[in-house]
Design an enzyme around this catalytic site. Structure first.
Site, PDB file in Angstrom:
ATOM      1  N   ASP A  97      12.358   6.984   4.354  1.00 32.67           N
ATOM      2  CA  ASP A  97      11.167   6.699   4.253  1.00 32.67           C
ATOM      3  C   ASP A  97      10.448   8.068   3.488  1.00 32.67           C
ATOM      4  OD1 ASP A  97       8.942   5.242   3.558  1.00 32.67           O
ATOM      5  OD2 ASP A  97       8.838   4.511   5.606  1.00 32.67           O
ATOM      6  N   CYS A 177      -0.901  -7.573   2.634  1.00 26.33           N
ATOM      7  CA  CYS A 177      -0.133  -7.455   3.877  1.00 26.33           C
ATOM      8  C   CYS A 177      -0.962  -6.512   4.919  1.00 26.33           C
ATOM      9  CB  CYS A 177       1.149  -6.677   3.485  1.00 26.33           C
ATOM     10  SG  CYS A 177       2.359  -6.366   4.963  1.00 26.33           S
ATOM     11  N   CYS A 204       2.298  -4.784  11.387  1.00 27.71           N
ATOM     12  CA  CYS A 204       2.452  -6.471  11.828  1.00 27.71           C
ATOM     13  C   CYS A 204       3.775  -6.620  11.797  1.00 27.71           C
ATOM     14  CB  CYS A 204       1.825  -7.157  10.687  1.00 27.71           C
ATOM     15  SG  CYS A 204       2.016  -8.835  10.675  1.00 27.71           S
TER      16      CYS A 204
HETATM   17  C1  B12 Z   1       6.130   0.636   0.363  1.00 23.13           C
HETATM   18  C2  B12 Z   1       6.356   0.031   1.650  1.00 23.13           C
HETATM   19  C3  B12 Z   1       5.883  -0.782   2.454  1.00 23.13           C
HETATM   20  C4  B12 Z   1       4.687  -1.629   1.880  1.00 23.13           C
HETATM   21  C5  B12 Z   1       5.190  -2.588   0.675  1.00 23.13           C
HETATM   22  C6  B12 Z   1       6.434  -3.418   1.487  1.00 23.13           C
HETATM   23  C7  B12 Z   1       7.454  -4.320   0.595  1.00 23.13           C
HETATM   24  N1  B12 Z   1       7.961  -5.248   0.858  1.00 23.13           N
HETATM   25  O1  B12 Z   1       7.509  -3.896  -0.817  1.00 23.13           O
HETATM   26  C8  B12 Z   1       3.977  -2.111   3.171  1.00 23.13           C
HETATM   27  C9  B12 Z   1       2.810  -1.199   3.396  1.00 23.13           C
HETATM   28  C10 B12 Z   1       3.506  -3.556   2.948  1.00 23.13           C
HETATM   29  C11 B12 Z   1       4.912  -2.258   4.067  1.00 23.13           C
HETATM   30  C12 B12 Z   1       5.188  -2.984   5.179  1.00 23.13           C
HETATM   31  C13 B12 Z   1       6.182  -2.806   6.052  1.00 23.13           C
HETATM   32  N2  B12 Z   1       7.342  -1.991   6.313  1.00 23.13           N
HETATM   33 CO1  B12 Z   1       7.677  -0.828   4.604  1.00 23.13          CO
HETATM   34  N3  B12 Z   1       8.265   0.282   3.310  1.00 23.13           N
HETATM   35  C14 B12 Z   1       7.744   0.628   2.234  1.00 23.13           C
HETATM   36  C15 B12 Z   1       8.720   1.640   1.359  1.00 23.13           C
HETATM   37  C16 B12 Z   1       7.919   3.018   1.536  1.00 23.13           C
HETATM   38  C17 B12 Z   1       8.701   1.471  -0.155  1.00 23.13           C
HETATM   39  C18 B12 Z   1       9.183   0.294  -0.348  1.00 23.13           C
HETATM   40  C19 B12 Z   1       9.061  -0.433  -1.811  1.00 23.13           C
HETATM   41  O2  B12 Z   1       9.759   0.384  -2.512  1.00 23.13           O
HETATM   42  N4  B12 Z   1       8.568  -1.477  -2.092  1.00 23.13           N
HETATM   43  C20 B12 Z   1       8.276  -1.782  -3.536  1.00 23.13           C
HETATM   44  C21 B12 Z   1       9.153  -2.854  -3.853  1.00 23.13           C
HETATM   45  C22 B12 Z   1       8.762  -3.470  -5.348  1.00 23.13           C
HETATM   46  O3  B12 Z   1      10.458  -2.611  -3.862  1.00 23.13           O
HETATM   47  P1  B12 Z   1      11.827  -3.446  -3.544  1.00 23.13           P
HETATM   48  O4  B12 Z   1      11.319  -5.057  -3.066  1.00 23.13           O
HETATM   49  O5  B12 Z   1      12.366  -2.715  -2.502  1.00 23.13           O
HETATM   50  O6  B12 Z   1      12.649  -3.629  -4.626  1.00 23.13           O
HETATM   51  C23 B12 Z   1      12.283  -4.727  -5.835  1.00 23.13           C
HETATM   52  C24 B12 Z   1      12.324  -4.162  -7.114  1.00 23.13           C
HETATM   53  O7  B12 Z   1      12.294  -2.634  -7.051  1.00 23.13           O
HETATM   54  C25 B12 Z   1      13.728  -4.324  -7.861  1.00 23.13           C
HETATM   55  N5  B12 Z   1      14.670  -3.380  -8.109  1.00 23.13           N
HETATM   56  C26 B12 Z   1      15.515  -2.884  -7.173  1.00 23.13           C
HETATM   57  N6  B12 Z   1      16.358  -1.974  -7.576  1.00 23.13           N
HETATM   58  C27 B12 Z   1      16.099  -1.847  -8.902  1.00 23.13           C
HETATM   59  C28 B12 Z   1      16.581  -1.269  -9.809  1.00 23.13           C
HETATM   60  C29 B12 Z   1      16.241  -1.177 -11.238  1.00 23.13           C
HETATM   61  C30 B12 Z   1      16.887  -0.471 -12.284  1.00 23.13           C
HETATM   62  C31 B12 Z   1      14.904  -2.172 -11.462  1.00 23.13           C
HETATM   63  C32 B12 Z   1      14.394  -1.975 -12.758  1.00 23.13           C
HETATM   64  C33 B12 Z   1      14.607  -2.912 -10.559  1.00 23.13           C
HETATM   65  C34 B12 Z   1      14.812  -2.873  -8.928  1.00 23.13           C
HETATM   66  O8  B12 Z   1      14.140  -5.466  -7.150  1.00 23.13           O
HETATM   67  C35 B12 Z   1      13.944  -5.509  -5.886  1.00 23.13           C
HETATM   68  C36 B12 Z   1      13.703  -6.741  -5.173  1.00 23.13           C
HETATM   69  O9  B12 Z   1      12.587  -7.619  -5.690  1.00 23.13           O
HETATM   70  C37 B12 Z   1       9.958   1.476   2.182  1.00 23.13           C
HETATM   71  C38 B12 Z   1      10.869   2.809   2.389  1.00 23.13           C
HETATM   72  C39 B12 Z   1      11.624   3.078   1.066  1.00 23.13           C
HETATM   73  N7  B12 Z   1      11.341   4.325   0.429  1.00 23.13           N
HETATM   74  O10 B12 Z   1      12.227   2.230   0.466  1.00 23.13           O
HETATM   75  C40 B12 Z   1       9.507   1.205   3.657  1.00 23.13           C
HETATM   76  C41 B12 Z   1      10.257  -0.182   4.334  1.00 23.13           C
HETATM   77  C42 B12 Z   1      10.648  -1.144   3.515  1.00 23.13           C
HETATM   78  N8  B12 Z   1       9.431  -0.590   5.297  1.00 23.13           N
HETATM   79  C43 B12 Z   1       9.901  -0.819   6.336  1.00 23.13           C
HETATM   80  C44 B12 Z   1       9.224  -1.558   7.505  1.00 23.13           C
HETATM   81  C45 B12 Z   1       9.798  -1.561   8.699  1.00 23.13           C
HETATM   82  C46 B12 Z   1       8.000  -2.113   7.133  1.00 23.13           C
HETATM   83  C47 B12 Z   1       7.155  -3.227   8.184  1.00 23.13           C
HETATM   84  C48 B12 Z   1       7.910  -4.011   9.070  1.00 23.13           C
HETATM   85  C49 B12 Z   1       6.445  -2.405   9.035  1.00 23.13           C
HETATM   86  C50 B12 Z   1       5.412  -3.032  10.182  1.00 23.13           C
HETATM   87  N9  B12 Z   1       5.838  -3.555  11.127  1.00 23.13           N
HETATM   88  O11 B12 Z   1       4.195  -3.093   9.909  1.00 23.13           O
HETATM   89  C51 B12 Z   1       6.426  -3.914   7.147  1.00 23.13           C
HETATM   90  C52 B12 Z   1       7.041  -5.220   6.651  1.00 23.13           C
HETATM   91  C53 B12 Z   1       6.078  -5.852   5.577  1.00 23.13           C
HETATM   92  C54 B12 Z   1       7.192  -6.848   4.434  1.00 23.13           C
HETATM   93  N10 B12 Z   1       7.381  -8.020   4.782  1.00 23.13           N
HETATM   94  O12 B12 Z   1       7.949  -6.123   3.863  1.00 23.13           O
HETATM   95  C55 B12 Z   1      11.663  -0.635   6.556  1.00 23.13           C
HETATM   96  C56 B12 Z   1      12.284  -1.836   6.513  1.00 23.13           C
HETATM   97  C57 B12 Z   1      13.608  -1.710   7.110  1.00 23.13           C
HETATM   98  C58 B12 Z   1      14.261  -3.088   6.943  1.00 23.13           C
HETATM   99  N11 B12 Z   1      14.865  -3.490   8.068  1.00 23.13           N
HETATM  100  O13 B12 Z   1      14.171  -3.626   5.771  1.00 23.13           O
HETATM  101  C59 B12 Z   1      11.614   0.481   5.229  1.00 23.13           C
HETATM  102  C60 B12 Z   1      12.726   0.380   4.676  1.00 23.13           C
HETATM  103  C61 B12 Z   1      11.211   1.871   5.635  1.00 23.13           C
HETATM  104  C62 B12 Z   1      12.482   2.475   6.342  1.00 23.13           C
HETATM  105  N12 B12 Z   1      12.960   3.695   6.099  1.00 23.13           N
HETATM  106  O14 B12 Z   1      12.956   1.969   7.456  1.00 23.13           O
HETATM  107  N13 B12 Z   1       5.965  -1.217   3.795  1.00 23.13           N
HETATM  108  S1  SF4 Z   2       4.195  -7.720   7.874  1.00 23.84           S
HETATM  109 FE1  SF4 Z   2       2.548  -9.506   8.542  1.00 23.84          FE
HETATM  110  S2  SF4 Z   2       1.129  -9.535   6.877  1.00 23.84           S
HETATM  111 FE2  SF4 Z   2       2.943  -8.356   6.072  1.00 23.84          FE
HETATM  112  S3  SF4 Z   2       4.182  -9.822   5.053  1.00 23.84           S
HETATM  113 FE3  SF4 Z   2       4.930  -9.688   7.136  1.00 23.84          FE
HETATM  114  S4  SF4 Z   2       3.425 -11.319   8.264  1.00 23.84           S
HETATM  115 FE4  SF4 Z   2       2.711 -11.081   6.423  1.00 23.84          FE
END
Ligand code: B12
Ligand code: SF4
Ligand code: SF4
Length: 309
Positions: A97, A177, A204
């Site tokens: 992260d 979220c 959460c």
């Molecule tokens: C930004 C972020 C958040 C944001 C957005 C979360 C999200 N789901 O996107 C917020 C603040 C809301 C958040 C919340 C949480 N997070 Co967070 N978060 C991150 C972070 C920093 C980046 C995630 C990200 O890039 N999201 C953006 C979306 C668009 O990306 P994506 O879904 O992964 O990928 C999609 C596209 O990118 C595309 N894609 C993928 N590969 C490729 C390649 C190409 C070429 C292309 C074009 C597209 C593509 O397809 C994918 C699937 O749709 C990561 C750490 C990291 N550096 O990855 C931690 C991470 C995901 N979070 C984590 C955690 C623990 C949480 C929470 C549980 C914390 C909490 N208890 O409050 C919550 C859970 C919420 C939830 N349901 O997701 C952990 C998850 C562990 C796990 N078991 O999966 C991570 C991995 C951190 C870690 N190092 O452990 N988080």
């Molecule tokens: S972390 Fe809480 S608010 Fe975010 S997606 Fe999960 S249930 Fe919804």
């Protein structure tokens, strides 16, 4: 979260982030605190029951111990050194992260688990209560295979989300979220979402608490993730009474410190408003009034909102 947009394709192409990278070693680190799990394993109900006590503050499970960024990165770095001692000179960089890395996607493609409908990574033997990390290496390794997904027709996480942030399977609107609103967002919390936040003051867990696979969540083997005194099962008024130096003291080495004192108080004020709305006072109104005079504009506005509930 601006860094995500500004890094563009570096996020999806490891060799552009760390030149010379040929393979990525992915890892998970379980964080469920050892003591949270009861003998019958029903830690999820225990966590859900906190929502029935509106005057109690809920800090999400991952943030109750030491900041995982440091814990996991240090261990990944040690692992890289150990690998180098076996294979000879190794170019490597460890992340958790800490950089524009698509961690869940890398973990899914390398077989650590599958992406659940809440977008997090899930594993049959460990649920989703773990952090992800990676070591980028300049060594060609045989690729591991992805696993099959096991969400099936379940949609429990989508249904339980208090703010309907999971807008479709595998799609999250981060702006809704609670994790984003209470941790990343630095302005006023949108009015229409405040009541939905309930008593969650930092992050959460609901979409993970409801997930049937988290019956298999593994307890952390490390004392680093033990729950700290002061952060679990506390009354909102107790946390709201912390001075800035108490906040810094109790959050030393914790990820919570990153949000700063003002955002911390803002979040608690919202939860206090929600407790009043639920008909519980327990000193809340008095505590809100007492903070009003020396509050920043942002905090004052949230206190006023809370008092109107
Ligand atoms: C930004 C972020 C958040 C944001 C957005 C979360 C999200 N789901 O996107 C917020 C603040 C809301 C958040 C919340 C949480 N997070 Co967070 N978060 C991150 C972070 C920093 C980046 C995630 C990200 O890039 N999201 C953006 C979306 C668009 O990306 P994506 O879904 O992964 O990928 C999609 C596209 O990118 C595309 N894609 C993928 N590969 C490729 C390649 C190409 C070429 C292309 C074009 C597209 C593509 O397809 C994918 C699937 O749709 C990561 C750490 C990291 N550096 O990855 C931690 C991470 C995901 N979070 C984590 C955690 C623990 C949480 C929470 C549980 C914390 C909490 N208890 O409050 C919550 C859970 C919420 C939830 N349901 O997701 C952990 C998850 C562990 C796990 N078991 O999966 C991570 C991995 C951190 C870690 N190092 O452990 N988080
Ligand atoms: S972390 Fe809480 S608010 Fe975010 S997606 Fe999960 S249930 Fe919804
Ligand atoms: S609650 Fe159901 S749909 Fe959501 S991640 Fe878990 S198994 Fe998948």
């Amino acid at each position: 979260m601006h860094y995500m947009a500004s890094h563009g394709l570096k996020r999806a192409r490891p060799a552009e982030l760390v030149p010379g990278t040929v393979s990525v070693i992915t890892a998970r680190m379980d964080y469920l605190p050892a003591l949270i799990a009861t003998p019958d394993g029903d830690w999820q109900s225990i966590e859900f029951s906190r929502l029935d006590r509106p005057t109690e503050a809920i800090v999400s499970v991952y943030a109750r111990g030491r900041d995982y960024h440091k814990v996991m990165r240090n261990r990944l770095q040690k692992l890289a050194e150990r690998i180098a001692s076996h294979v000879g000179p190794l170019g490597s960089r460890a992340f958790t992260d800490s950089a524009p890395v698509l961690e869940a996607e890398l973990a899914a493609r390398s077989g650590q688990g599958w992406r659940g409908k809440h977008t997090l990574l899930l594993n049959r033997e460990a649920g989703s209560m773990f952090f992800l990390g990676e070591i980028y290496v300049d060594l060609a390794l045989p690729p591991s295979e992805p696993v099959t997904p096991h969400c099936g027709s379940c949609s429990a996480c989508i249904d339980v989300c208090p703010t309907q942030a999971i807008i479709a399977p595998y799609r999250l609107d981060a702006r809704r979220c609670i994790s984003y609103l209470t941790i990343e967002h630095d302005g006023a919390i949108p009015l229409e979402l405040r009541a939905l936040i309930g008593n969650r003051i930092y992050g959460c867990d609901d979409c993970q608490l409801i997930c049937p696979w988290n019956k298999f969540a593994q307890r952390s083997a490390l004392p680093d993730f033990d729950e700290r005194a002061g952060l679990t099962g506390q009354q909102l008024v107790t946390l709201f009474a912390w001075t800035e130096s108490a906040f810094l003291h109790f959050t030393e080495g914790s990820a919570i410190r990153r949000i700063g004192y003002e955002r911390w108080l803002r979040n608690i004020a919202v939860a206090m408003g929600n407790a009043l709305r639920a008909g519980c006072d327990d000193g809340i109104r008095t505590a809100l009034l007492a903070r009003q005079a020396d509050a920043s504009d942002l905090l004052k506005e949230h206190i006023l909102w809370a008092l109107e509930q």
